[in-house]
Design a protein around this motif. Structure first.
Motif, PDB file in Angstrom:
ATOM      1  N   SER A 328       0.859  -1.191   0.000  1.00 49.18           N
ATOM      2  CA  SER A 328       0.000   0.000   0.000  1.00 49.18           C
ATOM      3  C   SER A 328       0.892   1.236   0.000  1.00 49.18           C
ATOM      4  CB  SER A 328      -0.925   0.011   1.228  1.00 49.18           C
ATOM      5  OG  SER A 328      -0.157   0.022   2.425  1.00 49.18           O
ATOM      6  N   GLY A 329       0.312   2.367  -0.386  1.00 45.24           N
ATOM      7  CA  GLY A 329       1.058   3.620  -0.377  1.00 45.24           C
ATOM      8  C   GLY A 329       1.498   4.080  -1.757  1.00 45.24           C
ATOM      9  N   TYR A 358       6.091   5.639  -5.395  1.00 43.50           N
ATOM     10  CA  TYR A 358       5.987   5.215  -3.998  1.00 43.50           C
ATOM     11  C   TYR A 358       7.333   5.445  -3.348  1.00 43.50           C
ATOM     12  CZ  TYR A 358       7.835   1.050  -6.333  1.00 43.50           C
ATOM     13  OH  TYR A 358       8.573   0.201  -7.113  1.00 43.50           O
TER      14      TYR A 358
END
Length: 388
Positions: A328-329, A358
């Protein structure tokens, strides 16, 4: 004197007859001569033209002169056939205050210099506004006023005369009808019938003549529309010229202020809100020295991979193809400028292209890892617009 009294009595009698006829028509007790459909359409079109011309004229006056007191003053001068005094525009008045303030603060001070520059631009804006108001008044407002105060007054006058001719005609029709009804009862009334028929013929002739005059005037509304259309084009062109001048004056002012603001307030302005050229990419392993003060030796910051032992190679030394994106992110980003990769660990960018970015643990905050399809590499944050 006797002649005048007789004429006055005659006029009073005619007025009374018309009033009686009008009242009986309203009460439904008398017949009314109707105009044909084309004539009624011409009347409705003329009324619509007059109403909208008045509204457009009033609102244009408000646009050109928002101050109601000034509008009343200009109206009185025009009615008195006196020249309207020249009025200072708001921009010119503001320019005067700014230049006077600059002289008090010091024309060579940073604030004073800027006040003078802005004041001179406001003066130019005020002059452009004055030219626009003058042009709009001559080419747009004046033709509208001429129609309302000239052509429309003539049309209204002839319409009133036509209304009176119609009332006279209908009154003659009513008298003839009464005379014929009386004639049926007594032959002595034949002279009254003949007189009523003669009056009716005369009234019909006057009515037809006046209807034709009024019709011609009403058909002239088409020419009025053509004239107002031309004036509207001139008004739009004058307004476009005015706004173009204002835009150019403000561009020139921005250039003047932009070229001098660094001299007036050094170190305050760090750049425009819209960058005109790409910012330099910040090298990740180096710390820039302080802008002022004695030089302080600094040690290079070597970013490391989270969990790697001391002395392990930095992220910059890793093969981008071996880097795995986090669960995630990740975010989408748009490239603001073209960027040429310095080595195989970086990713080249094209302006406006979309990529996925990211961050990795231990990575320099000025850089992000970017992905475009199967290609991966570091990209400078300053070249990106992060999207939610």
């Amino acid at each position: 004197m006797d002649f005048n009294m007789k004429k006055l009595a005659s006029d009073a009698g005619v007025f009374f007859t018309r009033a009686v006829q009008f009242t009986e028509e309203k009460l439904g007790q008398a017949e009314k001569t109707e105009l044909d459909a084309h004539f009624e359409n011409l009347l409705a079109r003329a009324d619509t033209t007059k109403n909208w011309t008045e509204k457009i004229l009033r609102q244009t006056e408000v646009l050109l002169q928002p101050n109601p007191s000034a509008r009343v003053e200009e109206f009185l001068y025009e009615k008195l056939d006196r020249k309207v005094p020249s009025r200072v525009t708001n921009g010119e008045l503001l320019a005067q205050y700014m230049i006077e303030a600059a002289n008090d603060f010091g024309p060579q001070s940073p604030y004073g210099k800027t006040l003078i520059k802005v004041g001179e631009t406001e003066r130019r804006l005020g002059g452009a506004e004055r030219d626009f108001i003058h042009s709009a008044s001559i080419n747009f407002l004046t033709p509208l006023r001429n129609f309302l105060e000239g052509d429309w007054r003539t049309i209204s006058k002839e319409r009133r005369i036509l209304q009176n001719r119609r009332l006279d005609l209908d009154a003659c029709k009513a008298r003839l009808k009464k005379a014929k009804a009386a004639e049926a009862k007594a032959a002595l009334w034949s002279d009254e019938v003949e007189k009523a028929e003669h009056e009716l013929r005369m009234a019909q002739t006057e009515f037809d003549r006046q209807a034709e005059v009024t019709r011609l005037l009403l058909e002239g509304i088409s020419s009025t529309h053509v004239n107002h259309l031309r004036c509207l084009h001139e008004f739009a062109e004058a307004q476009a010229t005015y706004y173009a001048q204002c835009y150019q004056y403000m561009l020139d002012l921005q250039k003047q202020l932009g070229s001098s603001r660094g001299e007036m307030l050094p170190g305050t302005f760090v750049g425009n809100t819209e960058a005109t050229s790409p910012p330099p990419a910040t090298a990740s392993p180096t710390v820039m020295p302080a802008a002022a003060g004695p030089a302080i030796p600094t040690l290079p910051v070597v970013p490391t991979v989270a969990g790697a032992p001391d002395g392990a190679p930095a992220i910059e030394a890793l093969n981008p193809s071996d880097v795995k994106p986090p669960a995630s992110g990740t975010r989408k980003a748009r490239a603001l400028y073209d960027y040429e990769a310095a080595d195989s660990t970086e990713l080249s960018l094209l302006s406006d292209e979309m990529i996925t970015v990211y961050s990795l643990p231990g990575m320099d905050p000025d850089w992000l890892m970017g992905e475009r399809g199967n290609q991966k590499g570091k990209v400078p944050v300053t070249y990106l617009e992060l999207l939610s």
